[in-house]
Scaffold this motif. Structure first.
Motif, PDB file in Angstrom:
ATOM      1  N   UNK A 130      35.563  18.305  82.616  1.00  0.00           N
ATOM      2  CA  UNK A 130      34.340  19.098  82.637  1.00  0.00           C
ATOM      3  C   UNK A 130      33.187  18.400  83.338  1.00  0.00           C
ATOM      4  N   UNK A 131      33.001  17.117  83.050  1.00  0.00           N
ATOM      5  CA  UNK A 131      31.902  16.363  83.660  1.00  0.00           C
ATOM      6  C   UNK A 131      32.115  16.197  85.164  1.00  0.00           C
ATOM      7  N   UNK A 132      33.355  16.008  85.573  1.00  0.00           N
ATOM      8  CA  UNK A 132      33.643  15.890  87.008  1.00  0.00           C
ATOM      9  C   UNK A 132      33.355  17.201  87.734  1.00  0.00           C
ATOM     10  N   UNK A 133      33.683  18.319  87.093  1.00  0.00           N
ATOM     11  CA  UNK A 133      33.415  19.619  87.703  1.00  0.00           C
ATOM     12  C   UNK A 133      31.909  19.837  87.833  1.00  0.00           C
ATOM     13  N   UNK A 134      31.165  19.423  86.847  1.00  0.00           N
ATOM     14  CA  UNK A 134      29.704  19.549  86.897  1.00  0.00           C
ATOM     15  C   UNK A 134      29.136  18.743  88.062  1.00  0.00           C
ATOM     16  N   UNK A 135      29.699  17.567  88.299  1.00  0.00           N
ATOM     17  CA  UNK A 135      29.257  16.733  89.427  1.00  0.00           C
ATOM     18  C   UNK A 135      29.575  17.408  90.757  1.00  0.00           C
ATOM     19  N   UNK A 136      30.747  18.039  90.858  1.00  0.00           N
ATOM     20  CA  UNK A 136      31.125  18.767  92.081  1.00  0.00           C
ATOM     21  C   UNK A 136      30.168  19.929  92.332  1.00  0.00           C
ATOM     22  N   UNK A 137      29.857  20.649  91.252  1.00  0.00           N
ATOM     23  CA  UNK A 137      28.949  21.797  91.374  1.00  0.00           C
ATOM     24  C   UNK A 137      27.571  21.342  91.835  1.00  0.00           C
ATOM     25  N   UNK A 138      27.086  20.248  91.260  1.00  0.00           N
ATOM     26  CA  UNK A 138      25.760  19.747  91.643  1.00  0.00           C
ATOM     27  C   UNK A 138      25.742  19.310  93.108  1.00  0.00           C
ATOM     28  N   UNK A 139      26.826  18.677  93.550  1.00  0.00           N
ATOM     29  CA  UNK A 139      26.908  18.202  94.931  1.00  0.00           C
ATOM     30  C   UNK A 139      26.913  19.363  95.915  1.00  0.00           C
ATOM     31  N   UNK A 140      27.620  20.449  95.571  1.00  0.00           N
ATOM     32  CA  UNK A 140      27.772  21.561  96.509  1.00  0.00           C
ATOM     33  C   UNK A 140      26.696  22.639  96.382  1.00  0.00           C
ATOM     34  N   UNK A 141      26.012  22.689  95.230  1.00  0.00           N
ATOM     35  CA  UNK A 141      25.038  23.776  95.025  1.00  0.00           C
ATOM     36  C   UNK A 141      23.656  23.285  94.604  1.00  0.00           C
ATOM     37  N   UNK A 142      23.543  22.021  94.209  1.00  0.00           N
ATOM     38  CA  UNK A 142      22.334  21.390  93.641  1.00  0.00           C
ATOM     39  C   UNK A 142      22.007  21.907  92.237  1.00  0.00           C
ATOM     40  N   UNK A 143      22.849  22.771  91.680  1.00  0.00           N
ATOM     41  CA  UNK A 143      22.613  23.243  90.308  1.00  0.00           C
ATOM     42  C   UNK A 143      23.071  22.171  89.326  1.00  0.00           C
ATOM     43  N   UNK A 144      22.162  21.747  88.477  1.00  0.00           N
ATOM     44  CA  UNK A 144      22.441  20.716  87.477  1.00  0.00           C
ATOM     45  C   UNK A 144      22.780  21.397  86.154  1.00  0.00           C
ATOM     46  N   UNK A 145      23.982  21.191  85.668  1.00  0.00           N
ATOM     47  CA  UNK A 145      24.444  21.851  84.442  1.00  0.00           C
ATOM     48  C   UNK A 145      24.417  20.860  83.283  1.00  0.00           C
ATOM     49  N   UNK A 146      23.867  21.286  82.165  1.00  0.00           N
ATOM     50  CA  UNK A 146      23.848  20.459  80.958  1.00  0.00           C
ATOM     51  C   UNK A 146      24.898  20.982  79.976  1.00  0.00           C
ATOM     52  N   UNK A 147      25.768  20.082  79.533  1.00  0.00           N
ATOM     53  CA  UNK A 147      26.730  20.445  78.492  1.00  0.00           C
ATOM     54  C   UNK A 147      26.036  20.273  77.145  1.00  0.00           C
ATOM     55  N   UNK A 148      25.949  21.365  76.378  1.00  0.00           N
ATOM     56  CA  UNK A 148      25.266  21.299  75.092  1.00  0.00           C
ATOM     57  C   UNK A 148      26.278  21.397  73.948  1.00  0.00           C
TER      58      UNK A 148
END
Length: 299
Positions: A97-115
């Protein structure tokens, strides 16, 4: 003088990913009014990966990235000035999950917080639920998701207790939990925290209860009864998956999860002694936007 702000929330759940864009209308000497502008739901069932294999598949990872790119563009054209993206149980429980969040941030700049479940319940509870109960002094808020269910007990406009349980519709379908023990734990919690409360009512949140309410034809500000919920549950169980799609018009990703979801709401009503369930259209996305505006949640 009238001022309008535009905020957005991205809710990454176990059964779907959602984007809510809201207008915040601010008038002098009045509280802010939150009006939904756009709501988009993409049926990416991350929970089917997370709860079965523990890993979000590459196929769903790519779908997630494409979805976030689309959401980014939609927020841009809508003129969104502030947003927050939160991921819940599927992302929490997947090893990548954390790796996918990093990929998303790199490609879209959207920063996702896991709550975690506790924070999820706190955000949902920020939606001014006390305004929705027509003067009832005590109620149990139930938000059923794909991976978890959040319960919050309110009495006299105060939070008495709140807890997140790892029982959601996708988990139940995939048989990834000890059902007997999970149901027992939830029953004990509900009975313990509602036994001294009189005339308690339920407030239901989530896509499934919204669909049930829509199918009922009930007026928006009126509740559904326990008798109706039980009758509807038995009706749904007798139908096949295909019939729920072809005859009731349910989406394929709704036609299976609606049955375990209904059972959770029905059980919560039974164990709390509630005879009615109100179904306002509120959830995590609404809570994110209100929390952003109040400053209790950072973008």
């Amino acid at each position: 003088m009238l001022e309008i702000k535009k905020y957005a929330a991205i809710d990454i759940g176990s059964n779907a990913v959602r984007l809510l864009i809201s207008n915040i209308i601010i008038l002098k000497d009045e509280g802010p009014k939150f009006k939904k502008s756009t709501f988009i739901r993409v049926p990416i069932r991350l929970g089917a990966d997370a709860f079965n294999s523990g890993i979000i598949s590459e196929e769903n990872s790519k779908r997630m990235i494409d979805t976030m790119k689309a959401f980014k563009l939609l927020m841009k054209v809508h003129g969104v000035e502030m947003y927050k993206a939160c991921a819940t149980s599927a992302m929490r429980d997947s090893t990548n999950g954390k790796q996918l969040i990093q990929r998303i941030k790199k490609e879209t700049t959207i920063d996702i917080e896991i709550i975690d479940g506790k924070k999820e319940a706190e955000i949902i509870a920020s939606t001014d639920l006390t305004e929705l109960t027509e003067g009832h002094k005590s109620y149990l808020y139930v938000d059923v998701g794909g991976g978890s269910t959040e319960f919050t007990v309110f009495s006299k406009q105060k939070v008495i207790a709140s807890k997140s349980f790892k029982m959601g519709t996708v988990r139940l379908l995939n048989k990834k939990i000890d059902k007997k023990e999970a149901w027992k734990e939830i029953r004990n919690w509900i009975e313990t925290h509602t036994k001294d409360l009189k005339k308690i009512v339920l407030i239901g949140s989530g896509g499934n209860i919204n669909k049930i309410f829509k199918m009922s034809g009930q007026k928006i500000d009126k509740p559904l009864s326990y008798i109706y919920m039980n009758t509807h549950y038995q009706f749904l169980k007798k139908m096949s998956y295909d019939d729920r799609i072809s005859e009731l018009g349910l989406n394929p990703d709704r036609a299976d999860v609606i049955i375990p979801a209904t059972k959770i709401y029905l059980s919560a009503m039974k164990w709390s002694g509630a005879k009615k369930i109100y179904v306002p259209k509120i959830g995590l996305s609404d809570g994110i936007i209100k929390s952003l505006y109040s400053g209790t949640l950072k973008a």
